[in-house]
Design an enzyme around this catalytic site. Structure first.
Site: not given
Length: 413
Positions: A43, A122, A129, A144, A148
């Protein structure tokens, strides 16, 4: 709850509980039990010219790993991996779990979008948020991102946490804090995880876009002709994953294994096979990967911009900086993030120089690919484009040009 977390903060254990609950709010992908210690992903927190996933996923597959990579779309001035792939005619990012399982069996990697059934909490929390102005809280950011990845059913994860002008985290200290939190949280959830802190003050590689240009450079990387900074991140991130999964005995062996997959063409073949598996016509996939002219397919499919305008260096010296944030905003304002016609995939910037290069007055430093009818229509952007380049007299030491600043490992490992 969100305001309480924002005001008081949450520790690593609490972040892990929250993340686990987010993962459990929906379904989780399941895979062949024989793939134990082979399922990996990465990521990135995002940047300009960041195309690492497009090269790394097939390289890892060529090394025998299974990569069920769920990626995102463009956000603000940052291009999205899914958008870039969709510049290839026919590429389908929406795949069922059954199709993903078949693609991983046959190819070893797929790059897909997240379905509504995965970590639905999420999406709900993110919207809340935003409404409560608690987006920046470190534990919530971690939950978050890691949720994922947790739903993918992976065993290993590498995080590319960027800092600098064009990064989500502008300072190294903040980026390190986020990286440490994500690594510890992910490890507590049973995913072997490391993070690399990388600089994002100037664009990665020589192409920045939300489509065609970055796909062209990705294929060039897979053909062994990639820019040094791109390959630094690809080989290092891949090597750390191979080492965590005990597929190699040392980081140096991992670096070599990833590089060999590029040099011998197996990574490129994996990318070609992935394209076909995800809906691309075999002839188009073959042309993109096997033709000497990487541009040809995109040109024939009308996926290139109508115009190219060159910008020149105004004095002799060394390139001190190319402002990535400025470049990203220009690309966004030229229409790259909202594709209305096929040629919009071709919008972007092609850099003819890199930070640290010696340059001469009158030399082209960037080619702007756009769909304005004439160069005159680009006038509104000209000053901003030219301001992105800084020329100075001092040569930059080679060591200062390395992208990777630090590797973060779990304190419990």
């Amino acid at each position: 709850m969100l305001m309480a977390i924002y005001l008081n903060g949450i520790d690593v254990d609490e972040t892990a509980y929250l993340t686990d609950a987010m993962i459990s709010s929906g379904s989780k992908l399941s895979w062949d039990p024989n793939w134990k210690d082979c399922l990996v992903d990465k990521h990135s927190t995002g940047g300009i010219g960041d195309k690492i996933s497009l090269v790394l996923a097939p390289a890892l597959a060529a090394c025998g790993m299974k990569v069920p990579m769920m990626s995102g779309r463009s956000l603000g001035h940052t291009g999205g991996t899914l958008n870039k792939l969709e510049s290839i005619p026919g590429f389908c990012v929406n795949q069922s779990e059954e199709n993903c399982r078949k693609i991983l069996t046959d190819v070893g990697c797929c790059i897909i979008s997240q379905s509504k059934e995965l970590a639905p909490a999420d999406k709900i929390l993110y919207q809340s948020r935003d409404q409560t102005n608690t987006v920046s809280e470190m534990g919530l950011i971690t939950g978050s991102i890691i949720s994922k990845k947790g739903v993918e059913g992976i065993h290993g994860l590498v995080l590319d946490v960027k800092y600098g002008k064009a990064a989500f985290m502008t300072t190294e200290a903040k980026a390190k804090q986020l990286a440490e939190r994500m690594v510890e949280t992910s490890c507590k959830l049973g995913i072997k995880t490391r993070a690399v802190l990388t600089k994002m003050d100037y664009p990665l590689g020589k192409m920045a876009s939300n489509g065609t240009l970055e796909m062209i450079e990705s294929v060039q990387c897979l053909k062994g002709n990639g820019p040094k900074d791109i390959m630094e991140l690809v080989t290092n991130q891949g090597a750390h994953l191979l080492l965590m999964m005990k597929k190699v005995q040392s980081l140096e062996e991992g670096l070599k294994k990833i590089q060999v997959s590029i040099n011998d063409g197996t990574a490129l073949k994996k990318f070609q096979d992935m394209m076909v598996a995800q809906g691309v016509d075999n002839a188009i996939a073959h042309q993109l990967c096997q033709s000497e002219d990487t541009w040809q397919m995109f040109t024939e499919q009308n996926r290139t911009a109508k115009c190219i305008t060159e910008f020149k260096v105004d004095k002799d010296g060394y390139v001190q900086a190319i402002d990535a944030l400025c470049c990203g905003k220009v690309i966004m304002n030229l229409g790259a993030m909202e594709v209305r016609a096929d040629e919009d995939y071709g919008i972007g910037m092609e850099f003819c120089v890199s930070v640290g290069d010696p340059v001469s007055k009158g030399q082209t430093w960037v080619k702007v690919h756009h769909n304005k009818c004439s160069d005159r229509e680009l006038t509104n952007f000209s000053e901003e484009i030219q301001s992105a380049l800084t020329i100075g007299c001092d040569k930059i030491p080679e060591g200062d040009l390395r992208r990777i600043k630090e590797v973060i490992v779990s304190k419990s490992s």
